[in-house]
Scaffold this active site. Sequence first.
Site, PDB file in Angstrom:
ATOM      1  N   GLU A 134       0.621  -1.207  -0.085  1.00 19.54           N
ATOM      2  CA  GLU A 134      -0.015   0.182   0.038  1.00 19.54           C
ATOM      3  C   GLU A 134       0.798   1.332   0.055  1.00 19.54           C
ATOM      4  O   GLU A 134       0.185   2.434  -0.187  1.00 19.54           O
ATOM      5  CB  GLU A 134      -1.000   0.010   1.068  1.00 19.54           C
ATOM      6  N   ASP A 152     -12.700  -6.337  -2.409  1.00 24.17           N
ATOM      7  CA  ASP A 152     -13.381  -7.457  -2.353  1.00 24.17           C
ATOM      8  C   ASP A 152     -14.959  -6.968  -1.673  1.00 24.17           C
ATOM      9  O   ASP A 152     -15.078  -6.039  -1.437  1.00 24.17           O
ATOM     10  CB  ASP A 152     -12.977  -8.575  -1.363  1.00 24.17           C
TER      11      ASP A 152
END
Length: 232
Positions: free
Chosen positions: A13, A200
């Site tokens: 990230e 997701d």
Amino acid sequence: MKKIGIIGAMELEVETLKAQMQMKQIVKKASMEFHEGTLNRQEVVIVRSGVGKVNAAMCVQILADLFHVTHIINTGVAGSLDASIDIGDIVVSTDALHHDMDATIFGYQPGEVPQLGRLEFPADPALMDLAKTSCQEANPDIHVFTGRVVSGDQFISNAAVKEKLISLFSASCTEMEGASIAHAATLNGIPFVIIRAISDKADHSAEVDYPVFEQKATQDCAKLVAHMMKKI
């Protein structure tokens, strides 16, 4: 002079942002590496906090005490709790709260931290607007939403748990650090915003979708944050 603390829970990230920055120094503290320098001419401290709420809160406190950051941006991925927000979309926080805080037996609301006097931690309106505009400019093909982020020390991959979070908190997405970053930033009086790319749907498919979409989601978030540094 502004100095922006940029936090990601995992190396994936923050690695793109660190590769783009002009490094001044690396400071090691509490098993974290704080990369201080400039990104698009803006002073920044970029750090991988580690996963979970304790790591995230400690990271904010170090940014406040050691680096005296003026703003905090949390970048990363999350599971969607809103049917209209799909994998690949981006959520900019309006506020955040702890979905696994439960002191309801004492009369507090679900998610409310006892004796704190608040349920949610509101994001900074100026940072919210900047993040949304920057997403539209840097990622014009990606849909961007604003909404509530809820956090807990658990990866949500169960449809029943997902529905409970939707019912209790009317949140847009769920992850494992944002509320602690919001909590610690609020206690220190530091404006913050949480930016989450959806990896997701926080249900039975999450364990399959997450590793497939995680890398692109983090790259899209990094592109947005780098663009913000040009305009902040």
